[in-house]
Design an enzyme around this catalytic site. Sequence first.
Site, short mmCIF file in Angstrom:
data_model
loop_
_atom_site.label_atom_id
_atom_site.label_comp_id
_atom_site.label_asym_id
_atom_site.label_seq_id
_atom_site.Cartn_x
_atom_site.Cartn_y
_atom_site.Cartn_z
N ASP A 202 0.84 -1.20 0.00
CA ASP A 202 0.00 0.00 0.00
C ASP A 202 0.88 1.25 0.00
OD1 ASP A 202 -2.26 1.90 0.95
OD2 ASP A 202 -3.25 -0.03 0.73
N HIS A 241 -3.81 4.98 4.45
CA HIS A 241 -4.54 3.80 4.00
C HIS A 241 -3.86 2.51 4.44
CE1 HIS A 241 -6.24 1.08 0.77
NE2 HIS A 241 -7.32 1.72 1.14
N SER A 415 -11.45 -1.94 0.64
CA SER A 415 -10.14 -1.76 1.27
C SER A 415 -10.13 -2.35 2.67
CB SER A 415 -9.79 -0.27 1.37
OG SER A 415 -9.25 0.20 0.17
#
EC number: 3.4.21.-
Length: 942
Positions: A202, A241, A415
Amino acid sequence: MRISIGRIAWQILAVLIAVAFTIEHDSICDESIGACGEPIHTVIRLAKRDDELARRIAADHDMHVKGDPFLDTHYFLYHSETTRTRRHKRAIVERLDSHPAVEWVEEQRPKKRVKRDYILLDNDVHHSNPFRRSVLNRDGTRRAQRQQPQSPREIPSLPFPDPLYKDQWYLHGGAVGGYDMNVRQAWLQGYAGRNVSVSILDDGIQRDHPDLAANYDPLASTDINDHDDDPTPQNNGDNKHGTRCAGEVAALAGNNQCGVGVAFKAKIGGVRMLDGAVSDSVEAASLSLNQDHIDIYSASWGPEDDGKTFDGPGPLAREAFYRGIKNGRGGKGNIFVWASGNGGSRQDSCSADGYTTSVYTLSISSATYDNHRPWYLEECPSSIATTYSSADFRQPAIVTVDVPGGCTDKHTGTSASAPLAAGIIALALEANPELTWRDMQHLVLRTANWKPLENNPGWSRNGVGRMVSNKFGYGLIDGGALVNMAKTWKTVPEQHICTYEYRLANPNPRPIVGRFQLNFTLDVNGCESGTPVLYLEHVQVHATVRYLKRGDLKLTLFSPSGTRSVLLPPRPQDFNANGFHKWPFLSVQQWGEDPRGTWLLMVESVTTNPAATGTFHDWTLLLYGTADPAQSGDPVYSATPATSQGVLSRVHQLTSQVEESAPISFPDLTSAGNCHDECNGGCTESSSATSCFACKHLTQTLRNKGGSGFKCVQKCDDTYYLDGDKCKMCSSHCHTCTKAEVCETCPGSLLLIDVDNMPHYDHGKCVESCPPGLVADYESNLVQAKCIWRKDLCGDGYYINAVGKCDLCDSSCETCTAPGPMSCEKCSKGYGKGSIGYCRPCCPEGSTKSWQCEDCSKPDPTLLIDSNKSSGFGLMFWIVVSLIAACGICACKKCASETKSSNVEYAPLAQYNATNGAINLGAHTDDEDDDEDEVFVNPQIV
């Protein structure tokens, strides 16, 4: 004369457009038309790892190496002066390509990749914690730390005291109806992910976050963007994230920080690779990081979820996937978990995402707090299972850690689903560390729970009685059931692949017009050759279709058991006019079925434009599975009639007589009784397959006896091949083989040389890298990567274009090396090039010969012409073509607006009338050709 020039110009423009856009992935550009972004770095491959040599080569070309090599022998190179002109940089790369030590070189361009969450206003609780980036070296102390034995499993005391644990509704029966993912049952058996390493691919992770630091794993972490070892993201407000995903997996439990991770004792790492330009090599370096150490890779990103993109992993990333499942975790295979996508509001489908349609990934979907589909969910038959996630601001989302050093209860989208699945899978790996990557796929789908989601439309029962959905796969992942089944699971038999290529009758390619429906059937009987597939796992369809609006196409696959999988639903936002080329659609919905029987592929259009035109080119059915049941309690399918008869005749032969070469006379021996099931006529030792007088089925030489002993088997083991009624040893470099020195599959990630049509190569040999003249193919056969002749990548009717993808030959060519009629190797039927050097229509029989047609009654002498001459002539032709195209481009818009109808000479194929259900066969009268490959049915009946 003016009319002729205009017509020629339009034909040339049409060819140029076709060349420009006939691509496999939407992200692949054509530099010849200026459609490519600026390269971000260059990658070279050496014959073997040699860091010093790579640095010398780079310095000699005024470049420098950054970071560690990836895929063993690949290096990132950067130009020393970024202000150089594009032409100068290209010249340097061309010189690199001619360097004797450089096996391959490519400039890498950025690809559009997006994180699969969406934005809500965060109600975050931030703790004061320094947010820093410092380089952390991987050393022996760290490695030894992970290898130290963990303490015995401890049963946690629930509920955890962590302040946000009470808000983790998906872990303790907080969903509507009291449902959750049954993780507590695994926890109460003491499983928490010990000795399992998970890496989040990520934008990086905050390794010193107070709820992650104790579980941080430097060996599962790196920074591909900046080429150092520290995965800490830039503190710009956007790069949270990866840290959030990491917290879902392995946030500490019982430390009064935030909530808890699903696998709160697992080791967690992160790869910073989305915090900068992403290329094929960046993805490959991330996916191939430390594959022997990392168990699970979790990715919550992919191509744009905009409803109009077809894109997936490039060749380097595909190689990284392949090496991972072949060599990772000591040969058991890495487990790749992928978020299925957030394009539901744009009516996108995860079937257009090459990461979720990979055989190697577990594609994970999402469900809401009230057990419904979220608005962002994408549908596809490759989704294997579901976890809970968010819906909208009125419903609770996912609790996890946040940067810098805080917490959030607003993590969202698919996600959030992929890391939850990765954490639950880590619990199962702690319960049984010997599970392979395919074992895990079996376990996840077998234990998934569809009942909480049963009120959603779209559920159906497949051929083995499992409920499955295009929205949710096989249902919610069940942590307790997964762990319980994992504890007693036996490794599945080896996976094999059967390939069935559909032979399209003339006209080929098939013209399609307006609203249509085509149905193509394939009869399958296990396998035409090699080991049969009787128990299905993955099913792939590779298809090529061109159509005016790609989003109007719909593809549906029906298995012999009646399982219906919508491989591609209509996508209203997709106005691409080029279709897709051999796109690998994937379904896991037929898992466990017997593949034998008739398969049907339905290709249809939902267009409202009667003038929409296109062509259907080809499709191939790939069946992955095993010859034997995966587990002892699974249903057993009968062998094929042909195989049964062959075995039966062999039994009769062994029963009636002894081979002349047999050294002993079996009737002279006294049987010991209670013989092995494979013995025939008695045995010298009870229950031993190596002590039989004769064999019921096959005799297999014993490798550890130097070839002097034998045992009786029903089928040949791996590393043996069948020769009559005997199983003989393969060469030591083969995993399976068809002859002693002709491998069928290779051990580990070795490549198989597959060039039977080129006898001067070592066909059937296993090698680490392809010899000169051959290229690695990781796409055509996902069970065994191969070295193939470059032309074989595409097949007849296609050529390799400038960006390494398959393009259609000119209609005058049956085979070709480049675009246009000047590059034909062999002319199509009805064309010839005996007198002028390029393919043109044959003169009608009995007509007066003219310069406008070819006298095809004479043999074609050009078949013997050296291809280099043809290529040079073709290059001249295309220079002229480009000039003519440039002159004609000004009239393009006007002519295009006046051209409304199709110029396809074939009569329209059958069209389906949605109002009355009628099938209009139009002017098509060649019923005999239609019967060869189509059965037109009313879709309401199907």
